[in-house]
Design a protein around this motif. Structure first.
Motif, PDB file in Angstrom:
ATOM      1  N   ILE A  95       0.832  -1.199   0.000  1.00 25.03           N
ATOM      2  CA  ILE A  95       0.000   0.000   0.000  1.00 25.03           C
ATOM      3  C   ILE A  95       0.870   1.253   0.000  1.00 25.03           C
ATOM      4  N   ALA A  96       2.003   1.220   0.686  1.00 28.42           N
ATOM      5  CA  ALA A  96       2.949   2.337   0.621  1.00 28.42           C
ATOM      6  C   ALA A  96       3.541   2.458  -0.780  1.00 28.42           C
ATOM      7  N   LYS A  97       3.814   1.334  -1.398  1.00 24.12           N
ATOM      8  CA  LYS A  97       4.389   1.338  -2.751  1.00 24.12           C
ATOM      9  C   LYS A  97       3.411   1.898  -3.774  1.00 24.12           C
ATOM     10  N   ILE A  98       2.137   1.541  -3.667  1.00 24.01           N
ATOM     11  CA  ILE A  98       1.165   2.023  -4.640  1.00 24.01           C
ATOM     12  C   ILE A  98       0.941   3.531  -4.476  1.00 24.01           C
ATOM     13  N   ARG A  99       1.195   4.055  -3.296  1.00 27.16           N
ATOM     14  CA  ARG A  99       1.096   5.505  -3.083  1.00 27.16           C
ATOM     15  C   ARG A  99       2.109   6.236  -3.960  1.00 27.16           C
ATOM     16  N   GLU A 100       3.307   5.677  -4.038  1.00 28.53           N
ATOM     17  CA  GLU A 100       4.320   6.291  -4.893  1.00 28.53           C
ATOM     18  C   GLU A 100       3.957   6.132  -6.367  1.00 28.53           C
ATOM     19  N   ALA A 101       3.406   4.982  -6.729  1.00 29.47           N
ATOM     20  CA  ALA A 101       2.980   4.768  -8.111  1.00 29.47           C
ATOM     21  C   ALA A 101       1.893   5.758  -8.498  1.00 29.47           C
ATOM     22  N   TYR A 102       1.007   6.059  -7.575  1.00 22.50           N
ATOM     23  CA  TYR A 102      -0.071   7.004  -7.854  1.00 22.50           C
ATOM     24  C   TYR A 102       0.488   8.400  -8.119  1.00 22.50           C
ATOM     25  N   ARG A 103       1.545   8.744  -7.411  1.00 19.98           N
ATOM     26  CA  ARG A 103       2.111  10.091  -7.530  1.00 19.98           C
ATOM     27  C   ARG A 103       2.948  10.275  -8.787  1.00 19.98           C
ATOM     28  N   VAL A 104       3.655   9.232  -9.212  1.00 24.73           N
ATOM     29  CA  VAL A 104       4.642   9.439 -10.275  1.00 24.73           C
ATOM     30  C   VAL A 104       4.357   8.640 -11.551  1.00 24.73           C
ATOM     31  N   GLU A 105       3.437   7.688 -11.502  1.00 20.92           N
ATOM     32  CA  GLU A 105       3.179   6.880 -12.688  1.00 20.92           C
ATOM     33  C   GLU A 105       1.791   7.188 -13.249  1.00 20.92           C
ATOM     34  N   SER A 106       1.248   6.293 -14.057  1.00 20.38           N
ATOM     35  CA  SER A 106      -0.005   6.557 -14.761  1.00 20.38           C
ATOM     36  C   SER A 106      -1.228   6.065 -14.012  1.00 20.38           C
TER      37      SER A 106
ATOM     38  N   ARG B  89      -8.930   7.588 -13.067  1.00 21.18           N
ATOM     39  CA  ARG B  89      -9.800   8.759 -13.202  1.00 21.18           C
ATOM     40  C   ARG B  89     -11.144   8.426 -13.851  1.00 21.18           C
ATOM     41  N   LYS B  90     -11.137   7.529 -14.842  1.00 17.64           N
ATOM     42  CA  LYS B  90     -12.388   7.252 -15.564  1.00 17.64           C
ATOM     43  C   LYS B  90     -13.359   6.404 -14.744  1.00 17.64           C
ATOM     44  N   HIS B  91     -12.895   5.880 -13.609  1.00 17.50           N
ATOM     45  CA  HIS B  91     -13.743   4.997 -12.800  1.00 17.50           C
ATOM     46  C   HIS B  91     -14.263   5.653 -11.524  1.00 17.50           C
TER      47      HIS B  91
END
Length: 265
Positions: free
Chosen positions: A149-160, A166-168
């Motif tokens: 969950i910490a890792k996905i936070r970084e993915a949300y900030r810097v990746e796609s 957004r569409k969901h």
């Protein structure tokens, strides 16, 4: 019966616990039972895609698919969540939804957070659920979960990830951080719902991917050891956190066979 894709068919709105919630109903054959689908923490009605329609069509069952408050195109979060947010959904919002839709004793199909909500509901209202299908459930907080969950936070900030989400969701930032922040807060480290297991009467099918980055089979072991109802398990190789997406056809057929077997007992 034709399959219904909840991601494309028209949605309805219902007022639950003082908030507007989007939902879709899948028609049943006659007076067949109903399956209520409870999505993951970042899930929504649309993100189930065609799985609910395919499973219901396979069984001839009805279905209810909805986005919880703060997710999808239901009402956006207006305050930070607390560590009790799944308890609130299970003990307040879900019973009100079932009452409003006239569902007396549905089968609950929960994924991740949705599976935990199903367990809390079944332990609080054991007479109100006929069976449980639990994908990647959480009973306690595991270090693996928090690291991912910490890792996905970084993915949300810097990746796609943000753009894909957004569409969901009506308000993608509130949805993401409303879930991510509470899982990473200090109060959530001691979150534990094992106390809800013993009162459960309903049989359960627990489904876990061997490559799940958010939880391990220890969660299934805890349910099997603690539940008052019978527990069957399905552990899938080459499968991550979302078995109904990673192994869709297999999970549909295995779940349908398990449900059909219950009805024959």
């Amino acid at each position: 019966m034709p399959q219904v894709d909840p991601s494309t068919s028209p949605a309805s709105s219902i007022r639950i616990a003082g908030r507007d919630i989007e939902y879709r109903r899948i028609a049943s054959e006659g007076d067949a039972p109903t399956i209520v689908f409870l999505h993951e923490g970042l899930g929504s009605l649309g993100l189930w895609r065609d799985f609910p329609g395919a499973l219901c069509a396979r069984l001839g069952y009805g279905g209810i698919v909805y986005s919880r408050y703060g997710n999808g195109f239901s009402q956006a979060l207006d305050a930070a969540r607390t560590a009790e947010y799944m308890h609130d959904e299970a003990r307040i919002a879900l019973p009100e939804l079932l009452d409003a839709l006239g569902l007396e004793k549905p089968l609950l199909f929960g994924h991740s957070d949705g599976a935990s909500i199903a367990l809390i509901f079944a332990g609080t209202f054991p007479e109100r659920v006929s069976a449980l299908v639990l994908e990647a459930p959480h009973v306690v907080v595991e270090p693996l979960s928090l690291a991912s969950i910490a890792k996905i936070r970084e993915a949300y900030r810097v990746e796609s990830l943000r753009e894909r989400m957004r569409k969901h969701h009506a308000d993608v930032d509130r949805t993401f951080f409303g879930w991510n922040d509470v899982w990473l807060c200090d109060a959530f480290a001691s979150w534990n719902i094992a106390g809800f297991l013993e009162p459960i009467l309903a049989p359960a099918l627990c489904i876990q991917g061997s490559d799940d980055e958010y939880g391990t089979v220890a969660q299934i072991d805890a349910i099997a050891a603690g539940s008052g109802g019978a527990v069957d398990r399905l552990i899938l190789d080459r499968c991550g956190h979302a078995p109904h997406r990673d192994r869709a056809h297999y999970v549909r057929d295995a779940t349908a066979a398990w449900i059909e077997n219950l009805s024959q007992r």
